[in-house]
Write an enzyme that holds these catalytic residues in place. Structure first.
Site, PDB file in Angstrom:
ATOM      1  N   THR A 113       0.844  -1.205   0.000  1.00  0.00           N
ATOM      2  CA  THR A 113       0.000   0.000   0.000  1.00  0.00           C
ATOM      3  C   THR A 113       0.876   1.251   0.000  1.00  0.00           C
ATOM      4  OG1 THR A 113      -1.694  -1.207   1.198  1.00  0.00           O
ATOM      5  CG2 THR A 113      -1.824   1.198   1.295  1.00  0.00           C
ATOM      6  N   ARG A 129      -3.668  -3.729  12.904  1.00  0.00           N
ATOM      7  CA  ARG A 129      -4.847  -4.593  13.038  1.00  0.00           C
ATOM      8  C   ARG A 129      -5.853  -3.972  14.012  1.00  0.00           C
ATOM      9  NH1 ARG A 129      -1.235 -10.168  13.632  1.00  0.00           N
ATOM     10  NH2 ARG A 129      -0.880 -10.492  11.408  1.00  0.00           N
ATOM     11  N   GLU A 178      -3.259  -7.907   6.528  1.00  0.00           N
ATOM     12  CA  GLU A 178      -3.007  -7.846   7.978  1.00  0.00           C
ATOM     13  C   GLU A 178      -3.357  -9.157   8.661  1.00  0.00           C
ATOM     14  OE1 GLU A 178      -1.557  -5.675   9.667  1.00  0.00           O
ATOM     15  OE2 GLU A 178      -1.618  -3.803   8.553  1.00  0.00           O
TER      16      GLU A 178
HETATM   17  P1  TGC Z   1       5.794 -17.084  15.374  1.00  0.00           P
HETATM   18  O1  TGC Z   1       6.737 -18.172  15.774  1.00  0.00           O
HETATM   19  O2  TGC Z   1       4.417 -17.128  15.843  1.00  0.00           O
HETATM   20  O3  TGC Z   1       6.413 -15.682  15.802  1.00  0.00           O
HETATM   21  C1  TGC Z   1       7.697 -15.251  15.417  1.00  0.00           C
HETATM   22  C2  TGC Z   1       8.165 -14.212  16.422  1.00  0.00           C
HETATM   23  O4  TGC Z   1       7.267 -13.100  16.425  1.00  0.00           O
HETATM   24  C3  TGC Z   1       6.681 -12.950  17.748  1.00  0.00           C
HETATM   25  N1  TGC Z   1       5.257 -12.599  17.538  1.00  0.00           N
HETATM   26  C4  TGC Z   1       4.744 -11.387  17.790  1.00  0.00           C
HETATM   27  N2  TGC Z   1       5.290 -10.285  18.293  1.00  0.00           N
HETATM   28  C5  TGC Z   1       4.504  -9.206  18.418  1.00  0.00           C
HETATM   29  N3  TGC Z   1       3.192  -9.218  18.068  1.00  0.00           N
HETATM   30  C6  TGC Z   1       2.606 -10.318  17.544  1.00  0.00           C
HETATM   31  N4  TGC Z   1       1.326 -10.291  17.183  1.00  0.00           N
HETATM   32  C7  TGC Z   1       3.390 -11.481  17.392  1.00  0.00           C
HETATM   33  N5  TGC Z   1       3.149 -12.726  16.925  1.00  0.00           N
HETATM   34  C8  TGC Z   1       4.301 -13.406  17.026  1.00  0.00           C
HETATM   35  C9  TGC Z   1       6.845 -14.288  18.412  1.00  0.00           C
HETATM   36  O5  TGC Z   1       6.853 -14.148  19.804  1.00  0.00           O
HETATM   37  C10 TGC Z   1       8.185 -14.712  17.858  1.00  0.00           C
HETATM   38  O6  TGC Z   1       9.187 -13.978  18.558  1.00  0.00           O
HETATM   39  P2  TGC Z   1      10.641 -14.619  18.838  1.00  0.00           P
HETATM   40  O7  TGC Z   1      11.345 -13.579  19.631  1.00  0.00           O
HETATM   41  O8  TGC Z   1      10.378 -15.900  19.552  1.00  0.00           O
HETATM   42  O9  TGC Z   1      11.247 -14.830  17.472  1.00  0.00           O
HETATM   43  O10 TGC Z   1       5.830 -16.980  13.788  1.00  0.00           O
HETATM   44  P3  TGC Z   1       5.336 -17.994  12.671  1.00  0.00           P
HETATM   45  O11 TGC Z   1       6.431 -18.085  11.678  1.00  0.00           O
HETATM   46  O12 TGC Z   1       4.746 -19.244  13.270  1.00  0.00           O
HETATM   47  O13 TGC Z   1       4.188 -17.179  11.893  1.00  0.00           O
HETATM   48  C11 TGC Z   1       3.031 -16.882  12.378  1.00  0.00           C
HETATM   49  C12 TGC Z   1       2.652 -15.423  12.054  1.00  0.00           C
HETATM   50  C13 TGC Z   1       2.225 -14.808  13.348  1.00  0.00           C
HETATM   51  C14 TGC Z   1       3.820 -14.662  11.449  1.00  0.00           C
HETATM   52  C15 TGC Z   1       1.549 -15.418  11.046  1.00  0.00           C
HETATM   53  O14 TGC Z   1       0.505 -16.018  11.682  1.00  0.00           O
HETATM   54  C16 TGC Z   1       1.027 -14.062  10.630  1.00  0.00           C
HETATM   55  O15 TGC Z   1       0.656 -13.159  11.380  1.00  0.00           O
HETATM   56  N6  TGC Z   1       0.880 -13.950   9.315  1.00  0.00           N
HETATM   57  C17 TGC Z   1       0.188 -12.833   8.727  1.00  0.00           C
HETATM   58  C18 TGC Z   1       1.115 -11.930   8.005  1.00  0.00           C
HETATM   59  C19 TGC Z   1       0.516 -10.553   7.927  1.00  0.00           C
HETATM   60  O16 TGC Z   1      -0.384 -10.171   8.663  1.00  0.00           O
HETATM   61  N7  TGC Z   1       1.020  -9.733   7.020  1.00  0.00           N
HETATM   62  C20 TGC Z   1       0.572  -8.384   6.913  1.00  0.00           C
HETATM   63  C21 TGC Z   1       1.448  -7.575   5.992  1.00  0.00           C
HETATM   64  S1  TGC Z   1       1.189  -5.813   6.123  1.00  0.00           S
HETATM   65  C22 TGC Z   1      -0.314  -5.538   5.471  1.00  0.00           C
HETATM   66  O17 TGC Z   1      -1.035  -6.410   5.132  1.00  0.00           O
HETATM   67  C23 TGC Z   1      -0.710  -4.105   5.350  1.00  0.00           C
HETATM   68  S2  TGC Z   1      -2.278  -3.945   4.663  1.00  0.00           S
HETATM   69  C24 TGC Z   1      -2.512  -2.276   4.561  1.00  0.00           C
HETATM   70  C25 TGC Z   1      -3.285  -1.719   5.721  1.00  0.00           C
HETATM   71  O18 TGC Z   1      -3.017  -2.062   6.894  1.00  0.00           O
HETATM   72  O19 TGC Z   1      -4.189  -0.913   5.505  1.00  0.00           O
HETATM   73  P1  FAD Z   2      -1.535 -16.660   1.140  1.00  0.00           P
HETATM   74  O1  FAD Z   2      -0.680 -16.614   2.345  1.00  0.00           O
HETATM   75  O2  FAD Z   2      -0.995 -17.326  -0.074  1.00  0.00           O
HETATM   76  O3  FAD Z   2      -2.921 -17.350   1.531  1.00  0.00           O
HETATM   77  C1  FAD Z   2      -3.849 -17.847   0.563  1.00  0.00           C
HETATM   78  C2  FAD Z   2      -4.968 -18.587   1.306  1.00  0.00           C
HETATM   79  O4  FAD Z   2      -4.406 -19.675   2.058  1.00  0.00           O
HETATM   80  C3  FAD Z   2      -5.681 -17.693   2.328  1.00  0.00           C
HETATM   81  O5  FAD Z   2      -7.042 -18.046   2.366  1.00  0.00           O
HETATM   82  C4  FAD Z   2      -5.017 -18.075   3.649  1.00  0.00           C
HETATM   83  O6  FAD Z   2      -5.879 -17.873   4.762  1.00  0.00           O
HETATM   84  C5  FAD Z   2      -4.750 -19.560   3.429  1.00  0.00           C
HETATM   85  N1  FAD Z   2      -3.631 -20.040   4.257  1.00  0.00           N
HETATM   86  C6  FAD Z   2      -2.343 -19.616   4.282  1.00  0.00           C
HETATM   87  N2  FAD Z   2      -1.620 -20.291   5.200  1.00  0.00           N
HETATM   88  C7  FAD Z   2      -2.477 -21.158   5.785  1.00  0.00           C
HETATM   89  C8  FAD Z   2      -2.331 -22.136   6.806  1.00  0.00           C
HETATM   90  N3  FAD Z   2      -1.182 -22.329   7.457  1.00  0.00           N
HETATM   91  N4  FAD Z   2      -3.420 -22.854   7.149  1.00  0.00           N
HETATM   92  C9  FAD Z   2      -4.617 -22.642   6.532  1.00  0.00           C
HETATM   93  N5  FAD Z   2      -4.822 -21.746   5.554  1.00  0.00           N
HETATM   94  C10 FAD Z   2      -3.758 -21.012   5.179  1.00  0.00           C
HETATM   95  N6  FAD Z   2       1.496  -6.435   2.664  1.00  0.00           N
HETATM   96  C11 FAD Z   2       2.500  -5.617   3.110  1.00  0.00           C
HETATM   97  O7  FAD Z   2       3.553  -6.096   3.543  1.00  0.00           O
HETATM   98  N7  FAD Z   2       2.347  -4.265   3.090  1.00  0.00           N
HETATM   99  C12 FAD Z   2       1.224  -3.664   2.611  1.00  0.00           C
HETATM  100  O8  FAD Z   2       1.117  -2.424   2.637  1.00  0.00           O
HETATM  101  C13 FAD Z   2       0.168  -4.496   2.110  1.00  0.00           C
HETATM  102  N8  FAD Z   2      -0.945  -3.923   1.568  1.00  0.00           N
HETATM  103  C14 FAD Z   2      -1.876  -4.737   0.949  1.00  0.00           C
HETATM  104  C15 FAD Z   2      -2.929  -4.139   0.237  1.00  0.00           C
HETATM  105  C16 FAD Z   2      -3.848  -4.941  -0.426  1.00  0.00           C
HETATM  106  C17 FAD Z   2      -4.937  -4.302  -1.241  1.00  0.00           C
HETATM  107  C18 FAD Z   2      -3.751  -6.345  -0.326  1.00  0.00           C
HETATM  108  C19 FAD Z   2      -4.794  -7.234  -0.998  1.00  0.00           C
HETATM  109  C20 FAD Z   2      -2.730  -6.936   0.358  1.00  0.00           C
HETATM  110  C21 FAD Z   2      -1.759  -6.133   0.996  1.00  0.00           C
HETATM  111  N9  FAD Z   2      -0.647  -6.715   1.652  1.00  0.00           N
HETATM  112  C22 FAD Z   2       0.357  -5.900   2.145  1.00  0.00           C
HETATM  113  C23 FAD Z   2      -0.435  -8.154   1.612  1.00  0.00           C
HETATM  114  C24 FAD Z   2      -1.272  -8.936   2.617  1.00  0.00           C
HETATM  115  O9  FAD Z   2      -0.818  -8.775   3.912  1.00  0.00           O
HETATM  116  C25 FAD Z   2      -1.233 -10.419   2.188  1.00  0.00           C
HETATM  117  O10 FAD Z   2      -1.974 -10.511   0.988  1.00  0.00           O
HETATM  118  C26 FAD Z   2      -1.813 -11.336   3.249  1.00  0.00           C
HETATM  119  O11 FAD Z   2      -0.962 -11.378   4.384  1.00  0.00           O
HETATM  120  C27 FAD Z   2      -2.065 -12.767   2.728  1.00  0.00           C
HETATM  121  O12 FAD Z   2      -0.967 -13.256   2.050  1.00  0.00           O
HETATM  122  P2  FAD Z   2      -1.139 -13.912   0.571  1.00  0.00           P
HETATM  123  O13 FAD Z   2      -1.928 -12.949  -0.248  1.00  0.00           O
HETATM  124  O14 FAD Z   2       0.203 -14.288   0.088  1.00  0.00           O
HETATM  125  O15 FAD Z   2      -2.030 -15.184   0.762  1.00  0.00           O
END
Ligand code: TGC
Ligand code: FAD
Length: 389
Positions: A168, A247, A367
């Site tokens: 974004t 979030r 997120e």
């Molecule tokens: P895991 O082993 O669970 O954690 C790795 C390390 O991270 C720590 N941790 C956290 N710390 C702070 N806050 C949290 N919520 C945390 N969750 C986990 C944890 O303690 C550990 O620390 P350390 O010191 O032991 O290394 O990691 P995992 O590899 O099993 O993965 C799980 C995880 C949590 C990464 C996954 O579930 C996850 O959250 N995936 C989602 C990725 C995501 O949300 N991406 C977003 C990208 S940004 C975006 O989408 C912007 S959109 C634009 C807008 O906001 O408008």
């Molecule tokens: P995937 O991880 O490939 O997931 C695909 C499907 O599989 C989903 O339904 C998911 O729930 C499922 N899945 C994945 N893993 C598992 C599992 N272990 N068990 C069961 N189901 C699973 N990211 C940034 O870093 N910065 C940004 O500013 C940002 N902005 C964004 C803006 C937009 C408009 C969009 C659409 C996305 C943006 N993102 C950004 C990325 C966003 O965070 C990711 O799209 C999101 O985290 C999901 O990752 P993915 O798209 O690779 O889906």
């Protein structure tokens, strides 16, 4: 367009401080007066109206919750209400502000050096600079720990190579907070976007969040000074702590989108007649309105509690996960239902519900998807991680 009447069935207003109400009302009025007239064109033509950035800055909402300089230091509930009101306008508007504040200014404020803070925070707050946050990669979304973007130390510099996707604000950013592996460990870097080797091609053709800029980030031998790194944060905990902030804002934001579509269909149902009666006089129509208002009210109450816990300093990431997951799910279901309640007009651009519905598909995904928050909560409740099979 009819005047917006924000649903507040449980008098949440009565639980807010005067300051919280004032902040909310200022943003609500700005959205009505300045954003609503332009959003349909921006959405249809696929651009973010950058000329409004100085006005957003004037409202104090860009990183306005941070304890820095002369920032307004909005409390968590006021900040949440800002997100709610912005997303009532469009998820793309809230996204612009939450990326700038929660994902760029927050990590610079929390993990940056004095030089990072003093270089970037004032400009980001005043809207003179725009930021983006690069975590997701083409092959690593839900599993950011697998990222392949790499930093290598070369004398007094770091050299960055790799790519991010779905970022974004990417193509309009002056600075990117980029997460990359250094010696196999996730580290954060502050990257001015005019650094040679950096490019940010825009991703066009989205059917969602069209009034928001989304881009790839490409790093080809991007040379950064040693001072570009966040010195004291290592591992995924760094970016994830930023996601907690964003979030939190999304949990509040999507309630604004749900309020907008509820208000639209309630007013529509009162005005439109079929079978010689207003739609709103039919039982089925009323049942849908009641379900919608009930879901909005539950989410409002959850958010207020979330905000008060954040104020008290006891909020956990799991509580944030539950609120983000629940609010996004319900808001999307509400928008789908309300789209249906508008009949054919529900697919017309002059009504906002379908725009919100399409946006919420992204908001439910970014997120942390619904599934990922299910797994985060499942692990918290049972102690068993179901992420890896
Ligand atoms: P895991 O082993 O669970 O954690 C790795 C390390 O991270 C720590 N941790 C956290 N710390 C702070 N806050 C949290 N919520 C945390 N969750 C986990 C944890 O303690 C550990 O620390 P350390 O010191 O032991 O290394 O990691 P995992 O590899 O099993 O993965 C799980 C995880 C949590 C990464 C996954 O579930 C996850 O959250 N995936 C989602 C990725 C995501 O949300 N991406 C977003 C990208 S940004 C975006 O989408 C912007 S959109 C634009 C807008 O906001 O408008
Ligand atoms: P995937 O991880 O490939 O997931 C695909 C499907 O599989 C989903 O339904 C998911 O729930 C499922 N899945 C994945 N893993 C598992 C599992 N272990 N068990 C069961 N189901 C699973 N990211 C940034 O870093 N910065 C940004 O500013 C940002 N902005 C964004 C803006 C937009 C408009 C969009 C659409 C996305 C943006 N993102 C950004 C990325 C966003 O965070 C990711 O799209 C999101 O985290 C999901 O990752 P993915 O798209 O690779 O889906």
């Amino acid at each position: 367009m009819a005047k917006y009447e924000a649903p507040d069935f449980f008098d949440i207003d009565g639980l807010l401080t005067e300051e919280e109400r004032m902040v909310r009302d200022a943003v609500r009025d700005w959205v009505s007066e300045r954003w609503m007239p332009v959003v349909e064109e921006a959405y249809r033509d696929g651009f973010f109206p950058k000329d409004l950035i100085p006005e957003l800055a004037e409202l104090g909402v860009l990183g306005g919750n941070l304890d820095y300089g002369d920032f307004p230091r909005l409390g968590p509930v006021a900040y949440g209400l800002v997100m709610q009101e912005l997303e009532r306008g469009d998820s793309g508007l809230r996204s612009f502000v939450s990326v700038q504040g929660a994902l760029v200014m927050y990590p610079i404020w929390r993990y940056g050096t004095d030089e990072h803070r003093d270089t970037w925070l004032p400009k980001l707050h005043s809207g003179e600079a725009v930021g983006c946050f690069g975590l997701t990669e083409p092959d690593h979304g839900s599993d950011p720990g697998g990222m392949e973007t790499k930093a290598v130390r070369d004398g007094d510099e770091f050299v960055l190579n790799g790519a991010k996707m779905w970022i974004t604000n990417g193509s309009m950013a002056d600075v990117a907070v980029v997460w990359a592996k250094l010696d196999g460990v996730v580290r954060g870097f502050v990257v001015p976007t005019d650094t040679p080797g950096f490019s940010a091609p825009e991703q066009r053709g989205k059917h969602s969040l069209r009034a928001s800029v989304t881009s790839e980030l490409i790093f080809q031998d991007v040379r950064l000074p040693a001072s570009a790194i966040f010195p004291d944060v290592q591992g995924l905990g760094g970016p994830l702590s930023c996601l907690n902030q964003a979030r939190y804002g999304i949990a509040w934001g999507v309630v604004g989108a749900a309020q907008a579509v509820y208000d639209e269909v309630r007013q529509y149902g009162l005005a439109r007649t079929q079978f010689d009666r207003p739609l709103a006089s039919f039982q089925l129509y009323q049942a849908k309105l009641v379900d919608t208002l009930s879901e909005i009210t539950k989410a409002q109450l959850m958010n207020l509690r979330l905000g008060r816990l954040k104020e008290a300093g006891t909020l956990t990431p799991y509580q944030v996960s539950m609120a983000k997951r629940n609010a996004c799910h319900d808001a999307l279901e509400i928008a789908r239902r309300c789209r249906d309640m508008l009949g054919a007009n529900g697919v017309a651009g002059e009504y906002q519900t379908m725009r919100h519905m399409c946006n919420l598909e992204s908001v439910k995904t970014y997120e942390g998807t619904h599934d990922i928050h299910t797994l985060i909560l499942g692990r918290a409740i049972t102690g068993h991680s179901a992420f890896h099979g």
